[in-house]
Design a protein around this motif. Structure first.
Motif, mmCIF file in Angstrom:
data_model
loop_
_atom_site.group_PDB
_atom_site.id
_atom_site.type_symbol
_atom_site.label_atom_id
_atom_site.label_comp_id
_atom_site.label_asym_id
_atom_site.label_seq_id
_atom_site.Cartn_x
_atom_site.Cartn_y
_atom_site.Cartn_z
ATOM 1 N N PRO A 51 15.620 -0.563 24.228
ATOM 2 C CA PRO A 51 14.721 0.237 23.255
ATOM 3 C C PRO A 51 15.070 1.585 23.304
ATOM 4 N N PHE A 52 15.240 2.446 21.858
ATOM 5 C CA PHE A 52 15.344 3.647 21.813
ATOM 6 C C PHE A 52 14.105 4.348 21.180
ATOM 7 N N PHE A 53 14.108 5.590 21.512
ATOM 8 C CA PHE A 53 12.816 6.250 20.855
ATOM 9 C C PHE A 53 13.344 7.569 20.059
ATOM 10 N N PHE A 54 12.176 7.666 19.202
ATOM 11 C CA PHE A 54 12.253 9.205 18.493
ATOM 12 C C PHE A 54 11.045 9.583 18.406
ATOM 13 N N THR A 55 10.836 10.829 18.163
ATOM 14 C CA THR A 55 9.712 11.383 18.012
ATOM 15 C C THR A 55 9.049 12.030 16.829
ATOM 16 N N LYS A 56 7.787 12.045 16.572
ATOM 17 C CA LYS A 56 7.090 12.727 15.464
ATOM 18 C C LYS A 56 6.260 13.925 15.934
ATOM 19 N N PRO A 57 5.998 14.957 15.172
ATOM 20 C CA PRO A 57 5.061 15.908 15.510
ATOM 21 C C PRO A 57 3.770 15.374 15.808
ATOM 22 N N ALA A 58 2.761 16.027 16.589
ATOM 23 C CA ALA A 58 1.480 15.554 16.881
ATOM 24 C C ALA A 58 0.836 15.451 15.606
ATOM 25 N N ASP A 59 1.020 16.818 14.970
ATOM 26 C CA ASP A 59 0.166 16.827 13.600
ATOM 27 C C ASP A 59 0.578 16.184 12.491
ATOM 28 N N ALA A 60 1.657 15.311 12.676
ATOM 29 C CA ALA A 60 2.038 14.518 11.583
ATOM 30 C C ALA A 60 1.160 13.216 11.495
ATOM 31 N N VAL A 61 0.359 13.053 12.347
ATOM 32 C CA VAL A 61 -0.744 11.781 12.553
ATOM 33 C C VAL A 61 -1.865 12.349 11.587
ATOM 34 N N VAL A 62 -2.093 11.607 10.678
ATOM 35 C CA VAL A 62 -3.298 11.872 9.798
ATOM 36 C C VAL A 62 -4.144 10.565 9.343
ATOM 37 N N PRO A 63 -5.319 10.406 8.959
ATOM 38 C CA PRO A 63 -6.120 9.472 8.770
ATOM 39 C C PRO A 63 -5.325 8.465 7.840
ATOM 40 N N ALA A 64 -5.041 7.255 8.142
ATOM 41 C CA ALA A 64 -4.700 6.070 7.128
ATOM 42 C C ALA A 64 -5.660 5.735 6.030
ATOM 43 N N SER A 65 -6.178 6.467 5.245
ATOM 44 C CA SER A 65 -7.087 6.499 4.348
ATOM 45 C C SER A 65 -7.030 7.419 3.408
ATOM 46 N N GLY A 66 -7.654 7.283 2.029
ATOM 47 C CA GLY A 66 -7.885 8.253 0.985
ATOM 48 C C GLY A 66 -6.292 8.015 0.485
ATOM 49 N N THR A 67 -5.874 9.441 -0.172
ATOM 50 C CA THR A 67 -4.376 9.418 -0.759
ATOM 51 C C THR A 67 -3.785 10.147 -0.033
ATOM 52 N N LEU A 68 -2.467 9.719 0.350
ATOM 53 C CA LEU A 68 -1.713 10.756 1.117
ATOM 54 C C LEU A 68 -0.300 11.023 -0.054
ATOM 55 N N PRO A 69 -0.148 12.389 0.163
ATOM 56 C CA PRO A 69 1.084 13.038 -0.765
ATOM 57 C C PRO A 69 2.403 12.146 -0.529
#
Length: 231
Positions: A51-69
């Motif tokens: 396995p290999f890994f990459f990261t995302k910023p913690a504030d990239a986590v948003v609710p999976a609901s509504g409308t995403l830009p």
């Protein structure tokens, strides 16, 4: 100590299903090519690669609901549905048999990817950050505590776009199961409470366009439903 020179940012957090409490987020790790079918569609040999890994910023986590830009700087936004693991404990060099005891709960998330930017980065041997770690690139359902889901070893994982099934697999098809992912990752970084791990996606990744309606889930864990906004 004299204090901060600017107001500290809010702590990123993920909702908890059926609760007004939230789960504070520290770091977000993502596993690449953890389903054999997806590894093959991306041109890799799943029988040979650890396995290999990459990261995302913690504030990239948003609710999976509504409308995403729809994000800027891309014409090829791809969906990758994944089981998400939230850690309540951490450590280094964790043994696989101890790893599941460190899990607080599970959710279902999307690893959204600017595939065109990723292709250029791969070709030029450059980092993936701008293809993976952009704003709102990690929409996620509310967390379900382990007491509600146990530790899912099998179960359908799926995603539909505009009512058409795009991705479908089973958690038991992971090359590296959750316990092994946690243990392997802890060889490289010291894990800690608040860390999230996106555990990989099955085959069928494809483009999302403005106006698309997206549904997905992992049976026995959670489902989500959202729309993609305009550019």
């Amino acid at each position: 100590m004299t204090g901060f020179v600017i107001t500290p940012p809010d702590t990123p957090a993920l909702a908890i299903a059926g609760s007004d409490q939230t789960f504070p987020l520290r770091r977000v790790f993502c596993v690449g090519r953890n389903y054999a079918s997806h590894a093959r569609e991306m041109g890799s040999d799943p029988d040979r690669e650890p396995p290999f890994f990459f990261t995302k910023p913690a504030d990239a986590v948003v609710p999976a609901s509504g409308t995403l830009p729809y994000p800027p700087a891309t014409k090829e936004l791809h969906h990758e549905v994944e089981l998400v693991v939230a850690l309540k404990e951490g450590g280094a060099n964790i043994a696989p048999e101890q790893a599941l005891g460190m899990v607080w709960g599970y959710a279902v998330g999307l690893d959204l990817t600017r595939r065109d930017l990723q292709a250029v980065a791969k070709k030029d041997g450059r980092p993936w950050d701008m293809s993976k770690g952009f704003d709102a690139s990690a929409p996620c359902s509310p967390l379900q505590p382990v007491s509600c889901t146990d530790h899912p070893q099998a179960g359908r994982i799926w995603l539909e776009v505009n009512g058409q099934l795009k991705q479908e697999g089973n958690l038991n098809e992971m090359i590296w199961p959750v316990a092994d992912v946690i243990a392997y990752l802890s060889r490289f970084v010291t894990l800690a409470p608040g860390d999230l791990i996106f555990t990989g996606t099955p085959a069928g990744v494809d483009a999302l366009n403005p106006g698309d309606h997206v549904r997905g889930g992992v049976d026995g864990v959670a489902t989500f439903e959202l729309a993609i906004g305009g550019q």
